[in-house]
Design a protein around this motif. Sequence first.
Motif, short mmCIF file in Angstrom:
data_model
loop_
_atom_site.label_atom_id
_atom_site.label_comp_id
_atom_site.label_asym_id
_atom_site.label_seq_id
_atom_site.Cartn_x
_atom_site.Cartn_y
_atom_site.Cartn_z
N ALA A 120 0.83 -1.21 0.00
CA ALA A 120 0.00 0.00 0.00
C ALA A 120 0.87 1.27 0.00
O ALA A 120 0.56 2.23 -0.69
N ILE A 121 1.95 1.23 0.75
CA ILE A 121 2.86 2.39 0.78
C ILE A 121 3.51 2.58 -0.58
O ILE A 121 3.57 3.70 -1.11
N ARG A 122 4.02 1.50 -1.15
CA ARG A 122 4.67 1.60 -2.47
C ARG A 122 3.70 2.06 -3.56
O ARG A 122 4.09 2.73 -4.50
N SER A 123 2.43 1.70 -3.41
CA SER A 123 1.41 2.08 -4.40
C SER A 123 0.91 3.49 -4.18
O SER A 123 0.13 4.00 -4.99
N GLY A 124 1.31 4.12 -3.09
CA GLY A 124 0.88 5.48 -2.80
C GLY A 124 -0.50 5.56 -2.17
O GLY A 124 -1.07 6.64 -2.07
N ILE A 125 -1.04 4.42 -1.74
CA ILE A 125 -2.36 4.41 -1.12
C ILE A 125 -2.29 5.01 0.29
O ILE A 125 -3.20 5.70 0.71
#
Length: 50
Positions: free
Chosen positions: A44-49
């Motif tokens: 989620a962090i890497r996806s910018g969520i």
Amino acid sequence: MSQGKTTDEVAVILGVSSNTVNSYVAHAIQKFGASNRAMAIATAIRSGII
């Protein structure tokens, strides 16, 4: 959870039961195709969520 909070702490913050939090997390794990909470959070962090 991404800030290191426990299930119970998140439940109090959201005003829901810990079972509800666990259900939300289980759905997130499934959506991300992760194998655990940490992997779902990292995705989620890497996806910018978050």
